[in-house]
Motif scaffolding. Structure first.
Motif, mmCIF file in Angstrom:
data_model
loop_
_atom_site.group_PDB
_atom_site.id
_atom_site.type_symbol
_atom_site.label_atom_id
_atom_site.label_comp_id
_atom_site.label_asym_id
_atom_site.label_seq_id
_atom_site.Cartn_x
_atom_site.Cartn_y
_atom_site.Cartn_z
ATOM 1 N N LEU A 33 0.895 -1.296 0.094
ATOM 2 C CA LEU A 33 -0.099 0.057 0.104
ATOM 3 C C LEU A 33 0.852 1.363 0.073
ATOM 4 O O LEU A 33 0.654 2.024 0.681
ATOM 5 C CB LEU A 33 -0.995 -0.049 1.254
ATOM 6 C CG LEU A 33 -2.057 1.050 1.187
ATOM 7 C CD1 LEU A 33 -3.010 0.899 -0.076
ATOM 8 C CD2 LEU A 33 -2.842 1.021 2.310
ATOM 9 N N ILE A 41 -1.562 2.322 -6.535
ATOM 10 C CA ILE A 41 -1.195 1.643 -5.343
ATOM 11 C C ILE A 41 -0.203 0.635 -5.457
ATOM 12 O O ILE A 41 0.002 -0.172 -6.534
ATOM 13 C CB ILE A 41 -2.355 0.899 -4.683
ATOM 14 C CG1 ILE A 41 -3.407 1.975 -4.235
ATOM 15 C CG2 ILE A 41 -2.055 -0.239 -3.632
ATOM 16 C CD1 ILE A 41 -4.811 1.027 -3.972
ATOM 17 N N VAL A 141 -3.955 -7.451 -7.095
ATOM 18 C CA VAL A 141 -5.379 -7.057 -7.625
ATOM 19 C C VAL A 141 -5.360 -5.580 -7.332
ATOM 20 O O VAL A 141 -6.064 -4.669 -8.106
ATOM 21 C CB VAL A 141 -6.523 -7.767 -6.928
ATOM 22 C CG1 VAL A 141 -6.560 -7.546 -5.394
ATOM 23 C CG2 VAL A 141 -7.890 -7.545 -7.436
ATOM 24 N N TYR A 142 -4.827 -4.970 -6.184
ATOM 25 C CA TYR A 142 -4.760 -3.426 -5.949
ATOM 26 C C TYR A 142 -4.009 -2.891 -7.017
ATOM 27 O O TYR A 142 -4.432 -1.778 -7.582
ATOM 28 C CB TYR A 142 -4.221 -3.137 -4.619
ATOM 29 C CG TYR A 142 -4.851 -4.022 -3.563
ATOM 30 C CD1 TYR A 142 -5.951 -3.497 -2.966
ATOM 31 C CD2 TYR A 142 -4.564 -5.318 -3.033
ATOM 32 C CE1 TYR A 142 -7.006 -4.147 -2.096
ATOM 33 C CE2 TYR A 142 -5.313 -6.045 -2.215
ATOM 34 C CZ TYR A 142 -6.270 -5.386 -1.486
ATOM 35 O OH TYR A 142 -7.104 -6.257 -0.689
ATOM 36 N N LYS A 145 -6.319 -2.371 -10.100
ATOM 37 C CA LYS A 145 -7.595 -1.583 -9.879
ATOM 38 C C LYS A 145 -6.914 -0.064 -9.720
ATOM 39 O O LYS A 145 -7.827 0.922 -10.189
ATOM 40 C CB LYS A 145 -8.223 -1.792 -8.572
ATOM 41 C CG LYS A 145 -8.981 -3.081 -8.803
ATOM 42 C CD LYS A 145 -10.152 -3.438 -9.422
ATOM 43 C CE LYS A 145 -10.571 -4.627 -9.441
ATOM 44 N NZ LYS A 145 -11.367 -4.817 -10.588
ATOM 45 N N SER A 146 -5.715 -0.008 -9.563
ATOM 46 C CA SER A 146 -5.267 1.536 -9.288
ATOM 47 C C SER A 146 -4.379 1.815 -10.352
ATOM 48 O O SER A 146 -3.895 3.096 -10.372
ATOM 49 C CB SER A 146 -4.717 1.592 -8.050
ATOM 50 O OG SER A 146 -3.324 0.711 -8.225
ATOM 51 N N ALA B 772 -9.482 2.960 -5.886
ATOM 52 C CA ALA B 772 -9.008 1.639 -6.260
ATOM 53 C C ALA B 772 -8.980 0.622 -5.283
ATOM 54 O O ALA B 772 -9.034 -0.563 -5.496
ATOM 55 C CB ALA B 772 -7.693 1.772 -6.763
ATOM 56 N N PHE B 773 -8.165 1.401 -3.936
ATOM 57 C CA PHE B 773 -8.439 0.193 -2.872
ATOM 58 C C PHE B 773 -9.543 -0.338 -2.262
ATOM 59 O O PHE B 773 -9.680 -1.601 -2.205
ATOM 60 C CB PHE B 773 -7.921 1.426 -1.564
ATOM 61 C CG PHE B 773 -7.645 0.550 -0.158
ATOM 62 C CD1 PHE B 773 -6.837 -0.233 0.098
ATOM 63 C CD2 PHE B 773 -8.589 0.897 0.739
ATOM 64 C CE1 PHE B 773 -6.546 -0.731 1.341
ATOM 65 C CE2 PHE B 773 -8.789 0.302 1.944
ATOM 66 C CZ PHE B 773 -7.796 -0.515 2.290
ATOM 67 N N ARG B 775 -11.952 -0.940 -4.527
ATOM 68 C CA ARG B 775 -12.400 -1.831 -5.620
ATOM 69 C C ARG B 775 -11.494 -3.009 -5.277
ATOM 70 O O ARG B 775 -11.903 -4.238 -5.744
ATOM 71 C CB ARG B 775 -12.106 -1.469 -7.067
ATOM 72 C CG ARG B 775 -12.862 -0.141 -7.388
ATOM 73 C CD ARG B 775 -13.125 0.030 -8.840
ATOM 74 N NE ARG B 775 -14.027 0.941 -9.207
ATOM 75 C CZ ARG B 775 -15.212 0.968 -9.495
ATOM 76 N NH1 ARG B 775 -16.056 0.084 -9.065
ATOM 77 N NH2 ARG B 775 -15.945 2.149 -9.861
ATOM 78 N N GLY B 776 -10.311 -3.219 -4.948
ATOM 79 C CA GLY B 776 -9.697 -4.079 -4.449
ATOM 80 C C GLY B 776 -10.039 -4.963 -3.342
ATOM 81 O O GLY B 776 -10.049 -6.139 -3.421
ATOM 82 N N TYR B 777 -10.700 -4.135 -2.483
ATOM 83 C CA TYR B 777 -11.645 -4.890 -1.234
ATOM 84 C C TYR B 777 -12.523 -5.762 -1.744
ATOM 85 O O TYR B 777 -12.857 -6.728 -1.484
ATOM 86 C CB TYR B 777 -12.126 -3.828 -0.471
ATOM 87 C CG TYR B 777 -12.661 -4.560 1.074
ATOM 88 C CD1 TYR B 777 -11.571 -4.594 2.066
ATOM 89 C CD2 TYR B 777 -13.607 -5.178 1.156
ATOM 90 C CE1 TYR B 777 -11.969 -5.276 3.260
ATOM 91 C CE2 TYR B 777 -13.967 -5.882 2.218
ATOM 92 C CZ TYR B 777 -13.135 -5.927 3.218
ATOM 93 O OH TYR B 777 -13.607 -6.550 4.488
ATOM 94 N N GLU B 779 -12.575 -7.297 -4.437
ATOM 95 C CA GLU B 779 -12.209 -8.639 -5.063
ATOM 96 C C GLU B 779 -11.683 -9.545 -4.268
ATOM 97 O O GLU B 779 -11.759 -10.885 -4.039
ATOM 98 C CB GLU B 779 -10.875 -8.236 -6.052
ATOM 99 C CG GLU B 779 -11.333 -7.437 -7.289
ATOM 100 C CD GLU B 779 -12.226 -8.059 -8.342
ATOM 101 O OE1 GLU B 779 -12.213 -9.341 -8.347
ATOM 102 O OE2 GLU B 779 -13.138 -7.462 -8.658
#
Lengths: 342, 839
Positions: A33, A41, A141-142, A145-146, B772-773, B775-777, B779
């Motif tokens: 993070l 991220i 995955v983070y 998404k980021s 995005a964090f 959205r990661g959650y 998943e």
């Protein structure tokens, strides 16, 4: 306590020791993070070992390429196990807690292995490629998404370039966005071997004057600036790296003067073409002073106050007026607190 | 500089905003608490008989703080009861008919009706303690079941004092069929009841079934008669009103009440009015203000009315004004015991929950204009506790919604709402359908209609009572019993008398663990002890559930729960179509970490023998500090995204959830299902339970819900989240999960709280990262997330108790440091910075 003051002038008999192994690297920390080391991220892998000796260094535990012993008072339960197991009698207990005689200590790790509370701890350890990749991509995955990814930082990953190149290559094969945070103080072919696997580069220009650069970091900036120009030429002819962020630490009494900022700006504008997408001025931070204490190191900046907000705004203004595209200039970092004036 | 003074003066508390003078007055008036000349505290109503009772302690068996007051409360409500003149046939009726008549009589003809100045919604007082309407015999029989030597109360105390947890058949915690009540009106509900009654044979009409439906028909007329009372009050007030605008408003409210909630609602104002009256009477019917009586997907079922009224000329802000009045009403639940405690009855959120946004059919996103209007209402009214919002997110949630959500989190002290995550939640509901064999009622075509009760407890809507807070079991107790072969490690103490109780062979005799040769043997014994503590909890619950089913009907609520009319059974008797009771696993991380520590210390590393470990725990670690430090710092922990440790978590999860599914209540045939909500038990039980092998001494908090133990998540929030997702089951290959690729062994859902540094939200660039964090959650994470933002208060606590905050990371614009390892001066500066938003 015994202290080993860091002097830029004792350059760098030990620090230049590089790790040429491609099978293992000494890694200080893997930080997940991460939101400050590139886009999105990220997971930042901090390599140990740095070719520079910046007097203001924020991460003194990353300077040496070797693992280092650290004792944390608040974690210690005072059981004395470490003293009992030390084969070199390098540890003593006194009013200020455990003292490490760093001349006697051979970093054998007996104490850190036996310490029940992890108060005695080795900073840094060897990682092999496979286990490091497995750990570093856990936040994939983070990243996805980021628009984030993995940043190699340190220290300087270029100090362990063979491993770093393999790591970057493997991460690219995994489809992960990679960033390299380097001081640029390395041979050009070392940098050249890393770049094919790097999506973006984070690169410091700390000081434009070569003599002052030597005074504060132990080396002239000549090679650093040459490598930077080389990097930009490389970017113009290759698809990646696609992004270059320049960072300038703004350190009171060292780099924090207008002529330096303007000079860096002129260099960016005149020598680096359009490759730089962000130039960030990072204000001096005093949070690391307790790290120096734990490593028994003296830090000349320990009583320095933070910069004021006005001051940072002013430097950012200088930067914007220096000939670069003003939109690429950002500043970050803590400033002196002004109550009621958020 | 004196930072503490500055802290008090400058700490940026979220303020309400954009409130009209009307709402500002209503909101401020509410917060005047006891100073108000008007309030909604409990009034007590009785039959006047000497055996009369109002207070039902079973509904508070899950609130250990109240145990000491049970007898006092029962006596005071009896003493305070105002007699209600009974219908001449009253005692000839069945219990549900007596109950329905009594509640209606109190609400319509005894409890005063009032309208607060400027209010747009009628329905003020609803907190009552009403007679249970028992005959002398019923009272005696019921009291014997409750207070006899083997009665429910003594079972509860046995269970609680030994650190097993608590259980009891609890009111509330349900989403009534409000959508239908608005759509067909109480007239429609009444007509359906009449039809159900007429469908019975004459013989059946004379049985309990017939009596139940007759009781429900009586209850179904209560909203109409109460609305008529309020309508006439409004007209009286309108006649005396000088302000012409207010006069018109009062006539309009009266006009609304002439129609709803009896007739179907047509306008938004009518719909909100009907919803409030229908809802508040559930709390009256159960004598239970608020907790968990939840609204479901309000932005979905109110949308047709919202759109209709907007298109017929309602101004959007006026629509929000109506909602804001509704918001104020919901908070009056807290008035029930306004004179008790030091915060005027306001404790934690009661949890009249609303869900907004979320998935619809075929993965469609259901966010709409009303979703945003409700978010605006929350933002403008906050801080305020009720109704408690829960925003449903999923893969298809629009950026605009996330922008709004992140924006609100960044300007509040912590998130002003909970977040629910649809994919993982729906996976849990699908698992439930499969395990309970109710795929006709929960399936891929309707599972998106799920909604949350109370905080985050997922259920279906309008036909489902899942007892979401009813059983709270400290999973750690099974580890303790394994270490002793089935006996308490330390003697239980009666908290009132202070007397130590004798230690007995309570659990199965699984043998002296010192003789175990392998971890496998230990696990085997642990499995048997887990089965035992679950059966013990089921047994306690049965004692309360069977009493409630016989003696505590709630015929009004039963009208709003599909299945009750059809089955001719009260909702308390298992009348709902979906009948579950939830076993909430408490102390999960402490349990897993203890198992990991035992395996590591005794079997893998042989740091100590089993005898030494057990002795250390008996001694509460005193004199065993080195071993304790190893347990804390050397043994692996759940919550670090360490696959081996998380695998232990998953095994422990599978074990106890499989055990839970094996049980049903005998009296009401309700299936047990697993969940993880810990409310505040992880604090209280920490003082009762013996020291644990993870290094925790007696007296220190246990772990909360599905969260890793305090301070163990050393790899940060993303690792913490990944671990949570993994122990729920993680993901299977595409299409092989319970829903999509998602697996979830907890249909009820799991409470997950993380604390983030405010610097993660400091500017638009970082807010994008934070989106995005989330959205990661979606998943990798669990079903539900509460986000707290690190604040000066927590940092100050960390200064005084550094041992509890060893891994507290502070980030000042990207620079990280462990707070407790930096010098006091810098700590002070960081506290001051957080206080002023200078991060």
């Amino acid at each position: 306590m015994r202290s080993l003051p860091v002097k830029a002038t004792d350059v760098i008999k030990t620090g230049m020791a590089k790790n040429n192994s491609s099978s293992a690297a000494t890694i200080l920390e893997i930080q997940r993070l991460s939101t400050e080391d590139g886009p999105g991220i990220r997971t930042t892998i901090f390599f140990k070992g740095c070719p520079l000796r910046c007097t203001w260094c924020q991460n003194p535990e990353s300077i040496s390429i070797r693992p280092q012993l650290q004792w944390t008072e608040t974690a210690c339960i005072g059981c004395g196990t470490c003293i009992d197991v030390c084969p070199e009698n390098a540890l003593t207990s006194g009013a200020e807690g455990i003292t490490i005689d760093r001349h006697l200590c051979t970093s054998c790790e007996m104490c850190s292995r036996e310490c029940p509370s992890a108060a005695m701890k080795m900073l840094g350890r060897a990682w092999n490629l496979e286990e490091l990749i497995a750990e570093a991509i856990k936040d994939r995955v983070y990243f996805e998404k980021s628009g984030g990814g993995i940043t190699l930082s340190g220290g300087d990953p270029a100090m362990q370039a063979n491993f770093a190149a393999l790591l970057l290559k493997s991460l690219k094969e995994e489809g992960i966005h990679t960033a390299l945070d380097t001081s640029g103080q390395c041979a050009q072919d070392v940098l050249g071997a890393l770049l094919p696997h790097v999506d973006m580069v984070l690169y410091d220009i700390k000081e434009i004057d070569p003599d002052r650069h030597r005074e504060f970091t132990g080396v002239s900036n000549e090679k650093i600036l040459d490598n930077l120009v080389y990097l930009c030429r490389y970017m113009e002819t290759h698809e990646t790296p696609a992004d270059l962020w320049i960072r300038t630490p703004v350190i009171p009494g060292a780099t924090a003067y207008e002529e330096n900022i303007r000079g860096i700006g002129r260099f960016i504008a005149s020598r680096l073409g359009n490759s730089v997408s962000r130039w960030e001025l990072c204000s001096f931070n005093n949070l690391c002073s307790s790290k120096y204490e734990r490593l028994d190191m003296d830090w000349p900046f320990k009583d320095r106050p933070l910069m004021s907000r006005e001051c940072m705004e002013n430097f950012a203004g200088c930067a914007r007026g220096s000939g670069v595209d003003p939109d690429i200039v950002h500043w970050s970092g803590p400033t002196k607190m002004e109550v009621g004036n958020k | 500089m004196d930072t503490s003074a500055a802290w008090k003066a400058q700490y940026p508390i979220k303020e309400p905003g954009n409130l009209s003078p009307r709402i500002e007055w209503l909101r401020n008036y509410y917060f005047r608490g006891l100073e108000r000349p008007w309030n909604n505290e409990f009034t007590s109503w009785g039959t006047g008989e000497p055996w009369d009772v109002q207070y039902d302690e079973t509904t508070f068996y899950i609130v250990p703080e109240t145990y000491a007051f049970f007898s006092t409360l029962r006596a005071s409500f009896i003493q305070a009861a105002q007699p209600v003149e009974l219908h001449e046939d009253f005692w000839s009726w069945s219990l549900p008919e007596r109950k329905a008549w009594f509640i209606k009589e109190v609400m319509v003809n005894h409890l005063p009706q009032e309208i607060l100045p400027g209010d747009l919604i009628a329905g003020a007082r609803f907190n009552i303690q009403a007679s249970k309407c028992w005959t002398r015999e019923e009272t005696a029989q019921r009291d014997k079941l409750m207070y006899g030597r083997k009665g429910a109360r003594s079972k509860l105390k046995w269970f609680y004092n030994r650190g097993y947890g608590n259980a009891g058949a609890t009111s509330g915690h349900i989403i009534p069929g409000y959508e239908k009540a608005l759509r067909i009106g109480w007239k429609g509900i009444h007509a359906n009841l009449q039809a159900a009654f007429d469908a019975l044979t004459q013989k059946e009409q004379k049985t309990r079934k017939g009596a139940q439906i007759r009781a429900m028909m009586t209850a179904a007329t209560m909203p109409r008669e109460l609305a008529a009372k309020y309508a006439s009050l409004c007209r009286d007030m309108a006649e005396k009103e000088d302000n012409p605008e207010r006069k018109t408003e009062l006539y309009n409210i009266a006009g609304n009440l002439d129609r709803v909630p009896w007739e179907p609602a047509t306008t938004f104002w009518e719909a909100v009015q009907a919803l409030w009256l229908t809802h508040m009477l559930v709390m009256s019917d159960e004598n239970y203000p608020g907790p968990g009586v939840s609204f479901g997907r309000m932005d979905q079922y109110l949308l047709p009315y919202w759109e209709h009224s907007l298109s017929s000329g309602m101004d959007r802000e006026s629509g929000k004004e109506i909602l804001k009045c509704f918001w104020v009403h919901a908070n009056y639940a807290y008035d029930a015991l306004i004179r008790m405690g030091d915060n005027q009855g306001i404790t934690a959120g009661y949890g009249q929950l609303i869900n907004i946004s979320g998935m619809g059919k075929d993965g469609r996103d259901m966010t709409n204009d009303l979703t945003y209007a409700i978010l605006e209402v929350i933002d403008e009214m906050s801080p305020i506790l009720e109704p408690k919002p829960n925003v449903r997110l999923h893969r298809g949630s629009p950026d605009q919604l996330l922008d709004r959500v992140v924006d609100m989190i960044s300007t509040s002290q912590g998130s002003p709402f909970l977040l629910n995550f649809d994919e993982r939640s729906m996976a849990g509901m699908m698992r439930e359908a499969k395990r309970a064999g109710c795929e006709n009622l929960i399936n891929k075509d309707n599972v998106h209609d799920y909604a949350s009760v109370g905080c985050l407890e997922n259920t279906m809507v309008g036909n489902d009572r899942s007892g979401t807070v009813d059983n709270n079991l400290n999973l750690l107790k099974a580890v303790e019993l394994t270490l002793t072969g089935g006996k308490d490690l330390i003697p239980a103490v009666d908290p009132i008398t202070g007397k130590q109780e004798k230690i007995g062979q309570d659990g199965p005799a699984t043998g002296d663990p010192a003789t175990f040769k392998s971890w496998g043997e230990f696990w085997e014994a642990y499995s048997r002890q887990t089965a035992y503590i679950i059966s013990k909890c089921v047994d306690l619950y049965e004692a309360t559930e069977s009493v409630r089913a016989r003696y505590c009907p709630t015929p009004y609520l039963s009208c709003l729960v599909k299945g009750c009319a059809e089955n001719g059974l009260d909702v308390t008797q298992g009348g709902a179509e979906l009948n579950f009771t939830t076993l909430e696993g408490v102390t999960f991380a402490t349990t897993v970490d203890s198992l990991l520590a035992i395996k590591y210390l005794v079997f893998d590393k042989k740091e100590c023998s089993m005898e030494e470990l057990v002795r250390a725990l008996r001694d509460n670690w005193t004199g065993h500090e080195v071993l304790q430090a190893k347990a804390k710092n050397r043994a692996p922990k759940y919550g670090r995204d360490d696959d081996a440790a998380d695998d232990m978590g998953m095994k422990a999860m599978d074990l106890w959830t499989d055990e839970a599914w094996k049980h049903k209540t005998l009296s009401t045939n309700r299936q047990f299902r697993p969940g993880m909500l810990s409310w505040n038990y992880w604090i209280g039980s920490g003082y009762i339970m013996a020291a644990s092998a993870d290094g925790r001494p007696k007296g220190q908090f246990l772990s909360n819900a599905i969260c890793p133990s305090n301070g163990t998540d050393t790899n940060g929030p993303t690792a913490n989240i990944n671990s949570v997702g993994k122990v729920l089951g993680g993901k299977a290959g595409k299409g092989n999960g319970d829903w999509g690729e998602y697996l979830n062994s907890l249909p009820n859902g799991s409470s997950h709280t993380i604390t983030l540094n405010p610097s993660l939200l400091r500017d638009p660039e970082h807010r994008e990262k934070f989106k995005a964090f989330l959205r990661g959650y979606t998943e990798n994470g669990g079903t539900s997330l509460q986000i707290n933002i690190l604040d000066a208060g927590m940092l100050k606590d960390a200064q005084s108790h550094p041992e509890d905050y060893r891994t507290l990371l502070v980030r000042i614009t990207g620079y990280n440091a462990y707070f407790t390892t930096i010098g006091r001066e810098l700590q002070d500066e960081i506290i001051a910075r957080e206080s002023h938003g200078c991060y």
